[in-house]
Design a protein around this motif. Structure first.
Motif, PDB file in Angstrom:
ATOM      1  N   GLN A   1       0.833  -1.078   0.119  1.00  0.00           N
ATOM      2  CA  GLN A   1       0.233  -0.129   0.119  1.00  0.00           C
ATOM      3  C   GLN A   1       0.790   1.290   0.005  1.00  0.00           C
ATOM      4  O   GLN A   1       2.055   1.323   0.745  1.00  0.00           O
ATOM      5  N   VAL A   2       0.458   2.299  -0.827  1.00  0.00           N
ATOM      6  CA  VAL A   2       1.092   3.770  -0.820  1.00  0.00           C
ATOM      7  C   VAL A   2       0.252   4.556  -0.359  1.00  0.00           C
ATOM      8  O   VAL A   2      -0.899   4.729  -0.832  1.00  0.00           O
ATOM      9  N   GLN A   3       0.859   5.504   0.521  1.00  0.00           N
ATOM     10  CA  GLN A   3      -0.097   6.714   0.782  1.00  0.00           C
ATOM     11  C   GLN A   3       0.897   7.955   0.207  1.00  0.00           C
ATOM     12  O   GLN A   3       1.940   8.088   0.169  1.00  0.00           O
ATOM     13  N   LEU A   4      -0.320   8.776  -0.221  1.00  0.00           N
ATOM     14  CA  LEU A   4       0.299  10.069  -0.695  1.00  0.00           C
ATOM     15  C   LEU A   4      -0.356  11.094  -0.036  1.00  0.00           C
ATOM     16  O   LEU A   4      -1.743  11.115   0.128  1.00  0.00           O
ATOM     17  N   VAL A   5       0.425  12.250   0.214  1.00  0.00           N
ATOM     18  CA  VAL A   5       0.001  13.496   0.963  1.00  0.00           C
ATOM     19  C   VAL A   5       0.518  14.787   0.404  1.00  0.00           C
ATOM     20  O   VAL A   5       1.684  14.907   0.382  1.00  0.00           O
ATOM     21  N   GLU A   6      -0.587  15.525  -0.350  1.00  0.00           N
ATOM     22  CA  GLU A   6      -0.256  16.735  -1.067  1.00  0.00           C
ATOM     23  C   GLU A   6      -0.162  17.588  -0.009  1.00  0.00           C
ATOM     24  O   GLU A   6      -0.993  17.885   0.992  1.00  0.00           O
ATOM     25  N   SER A   7       0.767  18.956  -0.246  1.00  0.00           N
ATOM     26  CA  SER A   7       0.780  20.183   0.482  1.00  0.00           C
ATOM     27  C   SER A   7       1.119  21.270  -0.353  1.00  0.00           C
ATOM     28  O   SER A   7       1.759  20.948  -1.615  1.00  0.00           O
ATOM     29  N   GLY A   8       0.880  22.569  -0.027  1.00  0.00           N
ATOM     30  CA  GLY A   8       1.557  23.575  -0.658  1.00  0.00           C
ATOM     31  C   GLY A   8       0.514  24.465  -1.719  1.00  0.00           C
ATOM     32  O   GLY A   8       0.825  25.368  -2.026  1.00  0.00           O
ATOM     33  N   GLY A   9      -0.736  23.898  -1.439  1.00  0.00           N
ATOM     34  CA  GLY A   9      -1.610  24.657  -2.189  1.00  0.00           C
ATOM     35  C   GLY A   9      -2.083  25.853  -1.536  1.00  0.00           C
ATOM     36  O   GLY A   9      -1.812  26.040  -0.473  1.00  0.00           O
ATOM     37  N   GLY A  10      -2.866  27.011  -2.304  1.00  0.00           N
ATOM     38  CA  GLY A  10      -3.317  27.939  -1.656  1.00  0.00           C
ATOM     39  C   GLY A  10      -3.773  29.015  -2.670  1.00  0.00           C
ATOM     40  O   GLY A  10      -3.906  28.707  -3.812  1.00  0.00           O
ATOM     41  N   LEU A  11      -4.012  30.358  -2.251  1.00  0.00           N
ATOM     42  CA  LEU A  11      -4.500  31.326  -3.146  1.00  0.00           C
ATOM     43  C   LEU A  11      -3.189  32.139  -3.586  1.00  0.00           C
ATOM     44  O   LEU A  11      -2.309  32.605  -2.595  1.00  0.00           O
ATOM     45  N   VAL A  12      -3.143  32.255  -4.764  1.00  0.00           N
ATOM     46  CA  VAL A  12      -2.022  33.065  -5.555  1.00  0.00           C
ATOM     47  C   VAL A  12      -2.385  33.980  -6.638  1.00  0.00           C
ATOM     48  O   VAL A  12      -3.524  33.835  -7.131  1.00  0.00           O
ATOM     49  N   GLN A  13      -1.873  35.306  -6.748  1.00  0.00           N
ATOM     50  CA  GLN A  13      -2.111  35.992  -7.898  1.00  0.00           C
ATOM     51  C   GLN A  13      -1.722  35.252  -9.205  1.00  0.00           C
ATOM     52  O   GLN A  13      -0.671  34.959  -9.265  1.00  0.00           O
ATOM     53  N   ALA A  14      -2.385  35.883 -10.214  1.00  0.00           N
ATOM     54  CA  ALA A  14      -2.141  35.544 -11.568  1.00  0.00           C
ATOM     55  C   ALA A  14      -0.671  36.181 -11.709  1.00  0.00           C
ATOM     56  O   ALA A  14      -0.309  36.781 -11.571  1.00  0.00           O
ATOM     57  N   GLY A  15       0.284  35.214 -12.509  1.00  0.00           N
ATOM     58  CA  GLY A  15       1.668  35.327 -12.816  1.00  0.00           C
ATOM     59  C   GLY A  15       2.604  35.075 -11.838  1.00  0.00           C
ATOM     60  O   GLY A  15       3.886  35.292 -11.741  1.00  0.00           O
ATOM     61  N   HIS A  16       2.057  34.750 -10.506  1.00  0.00           N
ATOM     62  CA  HIS A  16       2.944  34.469  -9.323  1.00  0.00           C
ATOM     63  C   HIS A  16       2.996  32.872  -9.361  1.00  0.00           C
ATOM     64  O   HIS A  16       2.627  32.188 -10.464  1.00  0.00           O
ATOM     65  N   ALA A  17       3.872  32.383  -8.253  1.00  0.00           N
ATOM     66  CA  ALA A  17       4.389  31.046  -8.523  1.00  0.00           C
ATOM     67  C   ALA A  17       3.832  30.211  -7.054  1.00  0.00           C
ATOM     68  O   ALA A  17       3.766  30.961  -6.180  1.00  0.00           O
ATOM     69  N   LEU A  18       3.902  28.765  -7.315  1.00  0.00           N
ATOM     70  CA  LEU A  18       3.400  27.985  -6.242  1.00  0.00           C
ATOM     71  C   LEU A  18       4.072  26.704  -6.297  1.00  0.00           C
ATOM     72  O   LEU A  18       4.492  26.146  -7.250  1.00  0.00           O
ATOM     73  N   ARG A  19       4.636  26.101  -5.275  1.00  0.00           N
ATOM     74  CA  ARG A  19       5.179  24.872  -5.422  1.00  0.00           C
ATOM     75  C   ARG A  19       4.267  23.759  -4.542  1.00  0.00           C
ATOM     76  O   ARG A  19       4.285  23.916  -3.192  1.00  0.00           O
ATOM     77  N   LEU A  20       3.783  22.912  -5.229  1.00  0.00           N
ATOM     78  CA  LEU A  20       3.251  21.677  -4.341  1.00  0.00           C
ATOM     79  C   LEU A  20       4.163  20.612  -4.090  1.00  0.00           C
ATOM     80  O   LEU A  20       5.168  20.121  -4.812  1.00  0.00           O
ATOM     81  N   SER A  21       3.735  20.041  -3.116  1.00  0.00           N
ATOM     82  CA  SER A  21       4.623  18.838  -2.581  1.00  0.00           C
ATOM     83  C   SER A  21       3.773  17.650  -2.326  1.00  0.00           C
ATOM     84  O   SER A  21       2.518  17.826  -1.964  1.00  0.00           O
ATOM     85  N   CYS A  22       4.342  16.576  -2.472  1.00  0.00           N
ATOM     86  CA  CYS A  22       3.796  15.342  -2.302  1.00  0.00           C
ATOM     87  C   CYS A  22       4.478  14.185  -1.655  1.00  0.00           C
ATOM     88  O   CYS A  22       5.788  14.031  -1.964  1.00  0.00           O
ATOM     89  N   ALA A  23       4.260  13.961  -0.321  1.00  0.00           N
ATOM     90  CA  ALA A  23       5.173  13.291   0.476  1.00  0.00           C
ATOM     91  C   ALA A  23       4.466  11.538   0.295  1.00  0.00           C
ATOM     92  O   ALA A  23       3.300  11.171   0.394  1.00  0.00           O
ATOM     93  N   VAL A  24       5.458  10.896  -0.074  1.00  0.00           N
ATOM     94  CA  VAL A  24       4.962   9.662  -0.637  1.00  0.00           C
ATOM     95  C   VAL A  24       5.636   8.546   0.448  1.00  0.00           C
ATOM     96  O   VAL A  24       6.740   8.617   0.965  1.00  0.00           O
ATOM     97  N   SER A  25       4.747   7.652   1.010  1.00  0.00           N
ATOM     98  CA  SER A  25       5.094   6.527   2.004  1.00  0.00           C
ATOM     99  C   SER A  25       4.461   5.170   1.699  1.00  0.00           C
ATOM    100  O   SER A  25       3.444   5.046   1.050  1.00  0.00           O
TER     101      SER A  25
END
Length: 125
Positions: A1-25
């Protein structure tokens, strides 16, 4: 069994950046056994492939709509997968999912075996 947990989402203005992470176990998880990918799903739309990372050679694949703006990567030592999203547009707003595919490599969500719970990305214009 594999578990995936995302993080890093949110509200951002157009033209800006965001980095999402996924922890795998998972017991004996190994990136060399799984194709990893990010998908997204906006309200009223089907889940769509965003970016993929091959288990074989680490090569990457992107949806045309994000090429040149998004980058998928992984940290083997930490069992993490990332999605760097630059120059975000309002149409990038969606719930983003990390997924793992044990079978033949694919961009179809039906082929993926494990999914995270998703992280919301909102882009204001």
């Amino acid at each position: 069994q594999v578990q995936l947990v995302e993080s890093g989402g949110g509200l951002v203005q157009a033209g800006h950046a965001l980095r999402l992470s996924c922890a795998v176990s998972g017991r004996s998880f190994n990136f060399f056994w799984y194709q990893m990918a990010w998908f997204r799903q906006a309200p009223g739309k089907e889940r769509e492939f965003v970016a993929g990372l091959s288990r074989n050679d680490g090569s990457t694949d992107y949806a045309d709509s994000v090429k040149g703006r998004f980058a998928i990567s992984r940290d083997n030592a930490k069992n993490m997968v990332f999605l760097q999203m630059n120059s975000l547009k309002p149409e990038d707003a969606a719930v983003y999912y990390c997924a793992a595919n044990f079978g033949p490599e694919s961009t179809s969500p039906e082929e993926y075996d494990y999914w995270g719970q998703g992280t919301q990305v909102t882009v204001s214009s």
